[in-house]
Scaffold this motif. Structure first.
Motif: not given
Length: 239
Positions: A73-75, A130-132, A174-175, A5-6
Protein backbone atom coordinates in the motif's frame (compact mmCIF):
# COMPACT_ATOMS: atom_id res chain seq x y z
CA UNK A 1 -5.20 -3.15 7.34
CA UNK A 2 -2.27 -1.89 5.26
CA UNK A 3 1.03 -3.24 4.05
CA UNK A 4 3.72 -0.60 4.63
CA UNK A 5 7.31 -1.07 3.49
CA UNK A 6 10.15 1.05 4.88
CA UNK A 7 13.53 1.00 3.15
CA UNK A 8 16.37 1.92 5.52
CA UNK A 9 14.54 0.86 8.65
CA UNK A 10 17.17 -0.12 11.18
CA UNK A 11 17.82 3.20 12.91
CA UNK A 12 17.11 6.91 13.00
CA UNK A 13 14.19 8.15 10.95
CA UNK A 14 13.58 4.79 9.29
CA UNK A 15 13.19 3.08 12.64
CA UNK A 16 10.85 5.86 13.74
CA UNK A 17 8.70 5.23 10.65
CA UNK A 18 8.45 1.55 11.54
CA UNK A 19 7.51 2.22 15.15
CA UNK A 20 5.35 5.28 14.58
CA UNK A 21 3.27 4.50 11.50
CA UNK A 22 1.98 1.04 12.24
CA UNK A 23 -1.64 0.65 13.36
CA UNK A 24 -3.35 -2.45 14.68
CA UNK A 25 -3.74 -4.97 11.86
CA UNK A 26 -1.01 -3.45 9.68
CA UNK A 27 1.93 -5.36 8.26
CA UNK A 28 5.21 -3.47 8.39
CA UNK A 29 8.00 -4.67 6.12
CA UNK A 30 11.29 -3.27 7.44
CA UNK A 31 14.22 -3.37 5.00
CA UNK A 32 17.79 -2.90 6.20
CA UNK A 33 21.26 -4.36 5.86
CA UNK A 34 21.24 -5.68 9.42
CA UNK A 35 18.32 -6.81 11.53
CA UNK A 36 17.21 -4.11 13.98
CA UNK A 37 16.75 -5.10 17.60
CA UNK A 38 14.06 -4.03 20.03
CA UNK A 39 11.71 -2.34 17.56
CA UNK A 40 8.28 -1.78 19.10
CA UNK A 41 5.09 -1.91 17.03
CA UNK A 42 1.45 -2.16 18.20
CA UNK A 43 0.53 -5.61 19.55
CA UNK A 44 -1.83 -6.34 16.67
CA UNK A 45 0.58 -5.13 13.98
CA UNK A 46 2.99 -7.59 12.42
CA UNK A 47 6.64 -6.76 11.73
CA UNK A 48 8.49 -8.48 8.90
CA UNK A 49 12.19 -7.96 8.27
CA UNK A 50 13.88 -8.15 4.88
CA UNK A 51 17.67 -8.22 4.87
CA UNK A 52 19.09 -6.32 1.90
CA UNK A 53 22.21 -4.28 1.24
CA UNK A 54 21.39 -1.32 -1.01
CA UNK A 55 25.11 -0.95 -1.77
CA UNK A 56 24.42 -3.87 -4.13
CA UNK A 57 21.48 -2.26 -5.96
CA UNK A 58 20.32 -4.96 -8.37
CA UNK A 59 20.64 -7.86 -5.95
CA UNK A 60 18.88 -5.86 -3.24
CA UNK A 61 16.04 -4.74 -5.52
CA UNK A 62 15.38 -8.28 -6.70
CA UNK A 63 15.47 -9.70 -3.17
CA UNK A 64 13.13 -7.05 -1.76
CA UNK A 65 10.63 -7.46 -4.59
CA UNK A 66 10.60 -11.22 -4.14
CA UNK A 67 10.07 -10.95 -0.38
CA UNK A 68 7.40 -8.24 -0.60
CA UNK A 69 3.71 -9.10 -0.37
CA UNK A 70 1.60 -9.05 -3.53
CA UNK A 71 0.20 -5.69 -2.47
CA UNK A 72 2.29 -2.85 -1.00
CA UNK A 73 0.00 0.00 0.00
CA UNK A 74 2.78 2.42 0.90
CA UNK A 75 6.47 2.34 0.04
CA UNK A 76 8.68 4.68 2.09
CA UNK A 77 12.16 5.05 0.65
CA UNK A 78 14.36 6.45 3.40
CA UNK A 79 17.97 5.85 2.51
CA UNK A 80 20.97 8.05 1.85
CA UNK A 81 24.67 8.25 2.58
CA UNK A 82 26.91 11.30 2.53
CA UNK A 83 30.54 12.32 2.32
CA UNK A 84 32.97 11.52 5.15
CA UNK A 85 33.29 15.17 6.15
CA UNK A 86 29.85 16.31 5.05
CA UNK A 87 28.25 19.08 7.14
CA UNK A 88 31.59 19.89 8.77
CA UNK A 89 33.46 23.17 8.43
CA UNK A 90 36.48 21.42 6.90
CA UNK A 91 34.56 19.79 4.02
CA UNK A 92 36.35 20.17 0.67
CA UNK A 93 34.88 18.64 -2.49
CA UNK A 94 38.27 18.01 -4.12
CA UNK A 95 39.28 15.86 -1.14
CA UNK A 96 36.36 13.43 -1.55
CA UNK A 97 37.48 9.89 -2.29
CA UNK A 98 36.66 8.83 -5.87
CA UNK A 99 35.47 5.36 -4.89
CA UNK A 100 33.24 6.85 -2.19
CA UNK A 101 31.62 9.18 -4.74
CA UNK A 102 30.80 6.23 -7.00
CA UNK A 103 29.39 4.26 -4.07
CA UNK A 104 27.27 7.22 -2.91
CA UNK A 105 25.71 7.60 -6.34
CA UNK A 106 25.07 3.87 -6.49
CA UNK A 107 23.33 3.81 -3.10
CA UNK A 108 21.51 7.13 -3.32
CA UNK A 109 20.37 7.04 -6.96
CA UNK A 110 20.88 3.68 -8.66
CA UNK A 111 19.42 1.64 -5.81
CA UNK A 112 16.39 3.94 -5.63
CA UNK A 113 15.59 3.59 -9.32
CA UNK A 114 16.12 -0.19 -9.42
CA UNK A 115 14.08 -0.82 -6.28
CA UNK A 116 11.19 1.28 -7.60
CA UNK A 117 11.31 -0.54 -10.94
CA UNK A 118 11.11 -3.96 -9.32
CA UNK A 119 8.57 -3.15 -6.59
CA UNK A 120 6.20 -0.96 -8.60
CA UNK A 121 3.92 -3.81 -9.81
CA UNK A 122 3.14 -4.66 -6.20
CA UNK A 123 2.59 -1.03 -5.23
CA UNK A 124 0.15 -0.63 -8.11
CA UNK A 125 -1.88 -3.56 -6.76
CA UNK A 126 -2.98 -1.34 -3.86
CA UNK A 127 -6.32 0.44 -3.84
CA UNK A 128 -4.50 3.65 -2.86
CA UNK A 129 -0.91 3.24 -4.06
CA UNK A 130 1.56 5.59 -2.43
CA UNK A 131 5.31 6.22 -2.58
CA UNK A 132 7.08 8.53 -0.14
CA UNK A 133 10.73 9.44 -0.78
CA UNK A 134 12.79 11.23 1.84
CA UNK A 135 14.94 13.83 0.14
CA UNK A 136 16.82 16.67 1.79
CA UNK A 137 16.92 20.43 1.85
CA UNK A 138 20.52 19.93 0.65
CA UNK A 139 19.05 18.84 -2.69
CA UNK A 140 17.08 22.03 -3.24
CA UNK A 141 18.28 24.82 -5.50
CA UNK A 142 20.37 27.40 -3.64
CA UNK A 143 20.38 25.14 -0.58
CA UNK A 144 23.47 26.83 0.81
CA UNK A 145 25.28 23.50 1.19
CA UNK A 146 28.63 22.65 -0.49
CA UNK A 147 28.46 18.83 -0.43
CA UNK A 148 28.43 18.14 -4.17
CA UNK A 149 27.68 14.42 -4.41
CA UNK A 150 25.16 14.33 -1.58
CA UNK A 151 23.37 17.42 -2.87
CA UNK A 152 23.30 16.09 -6.42
CA UNK A 153 21.97 12.71 -5.38
CA UNK A 154 19.24 14.21 -3.20
CA UNK A 155 18.31 16.60 -6.01
CA UNK A 156 17.97 13.54 -8.26
CA UNK A 157 15.29 12.13 -5.95
CA UNK A 158 13.01 15.04 -6.84
CA UNK A 159 13.36 14.16 -10.52
CA UNK A 160 12.70 10.50 -9.78
CA UNK A 161 9.56 11.39 -7.85
CA UNK A 162 8.27 13.70 -10.60
CA UNK A 163 8.86 11.15 -13.36
CA UNK A 164 7.36 8.30 -11.35
CA UNK A 165 4.22 10.31 -10.69
CA UNK A 166 3.89 11.22 -14.37
CA UNK A 167 4.44 7.67 -15.54
CA UNK A 168 1.70 6.28 -13.32
CA UNK A 169 -0.66 9.24 -13.18
CA UNK A 170 -3.49 7.22 -14.73
CA UNK A 171 -2.99 4.54 -12.06
CA UNK A 172 -3.64 7.15 -9.33
CA UNK A 173 -0.17 6.75 -7.86
CA UNK A 174 0.56 9.30 -5.14
CA UNK A 175 4.25 10.24 -4.97
CA UNK A 176 5.58 12.58 -2.30
CA UNK A 177 9.14 13.87 -1.92
CA UNK A 178 9.95 15.09 1.59
CA UNK A 179 12.73 17.69 1.62
CA UNK A 180 13.96 17.39 5.19
CA UNK A 181 16.36 19.61 7.08
CA UNK A 182 18.76 18.52 9.81
CA UNK A 183 17.25 15.84 12.03
CA UNK A 184 17.64 14.85 15.65
CA UNK A 185 17.99 11.10 15.13
CA UNK A 186 19.49 10.47 18.57
CA UNK A 187 16.14 10.76 20.36
CA UNK A 188 13.78 7.98 19.31
CA UNK A 189 10.01 8.02 19.67
CA UNK A 190 10.24 6.74 23.24
CA UNK A 191 11.67 10.16 24.15
CA UNK A 192 9.00 12.82 24.64
CA UNK A 193 8.78 15.14 21.64
CA UNK A 194 9.04 18.13 23.98
CA UNK A 195 12.44 16.85 25.09
CA UNK A 196 13.59 15.83 21.61
CA UNK A 197 12.74 19.30 20.31
CA UNK A 198 15.20 20.89 22.75
CA UNK A 199 18.19 19.21 21.15
CA UNK A 200 19.91 21.54 18.72
CA UNK A 201 18.12 24.57 20.18
CA UNK A 202 15.81 24.97 17.19
CA UNK A 203 18.24 23.72 14.55
CA UNK A 204 17.28 20.03 14.60
CA UNK A 205 13.94 18.44 13.70
CA UNK A 206 12.68 15.66 16.00
CA UNK A 207 11.87 12.48 14.10
CA UNK A 208 8.50 12.68 15.84
CA UNK A 209 7.56 15.63 13.62
CA UNK A 210 8.44 13.80 10.39
CA UNK A 211 6.45 10.76 11.52
CA UNK A 212 3.47 13.02 12.26
CA UNK A 213 3.64 14.50 8.75
CA UNK A 214 3.87 11.07 7.10
CA UNK A 215 1.01 9.78 9.21
CA UNK A 216 -1.10 12.60 7.79
CA UNK A 217 -0.07 11.64 4.24
CA UNK A 218 -1.21 8.07 4.87
CA UNK A 219 -4.60 9.30 6.02
CA UNK A 220 -5.40 11.38 2.94
CA UNK A 221 -8.24 10.25 0.71
CA UNK A 222 -7.48 8.76 -2.74
CA UNK A 223 -8.52 12.10 -4.26
CA UNK A 224 -5.46 14.09 -3.20
CA UNK A 225 -1.75 13.87 -2.52
CA UNK A 226 1.14 16.08 -1.45
CA UNK A 227 3.62 16.41 -4.30
CA UNK A 228 6.51 17.92 -2.35
CA UNK A 229 7.01 19.16 1.18
CA UNK A 230 9.94 21.21 2.47
CA UNK A 231 10.52 20.82 6.20
CA UNK A 232 13.48 22.76 7.65
CA UNK A 233 14.23 23.32 11.31
CA UNK A 234 12.69 26.48 12.73
CA UNK A 235 16.06 28.28 13.09
CA UNK A 236 17.59 27.01 9.84
CA UNK A 237 18.90 30.29 8.44
CA UNK A 238 18.88 28.91 4.89
CA UNK A 239 15.08 29.07 4.82
Amino acid sequence: MANIMVIGASRGLGRAFVEGLASDGDNIFAVSRTKPEGINVPPDAELHWIEADMAKPLKAAQKIAEAAPQKVDTLIYNLGVWEEYAFEDNYQFEQDDDASIIEMISINITSTILLLKHIMPKVLNADKPQVIITGSTSGLRQSGRPEVTFGASKHALTGIADALREGYRKRNLAVTCLQLGDLNTDDALDVAVSEAAKKGEGRLIPVHDVVAVVRTLLQLSPSSFVRELTMPAILDDRF
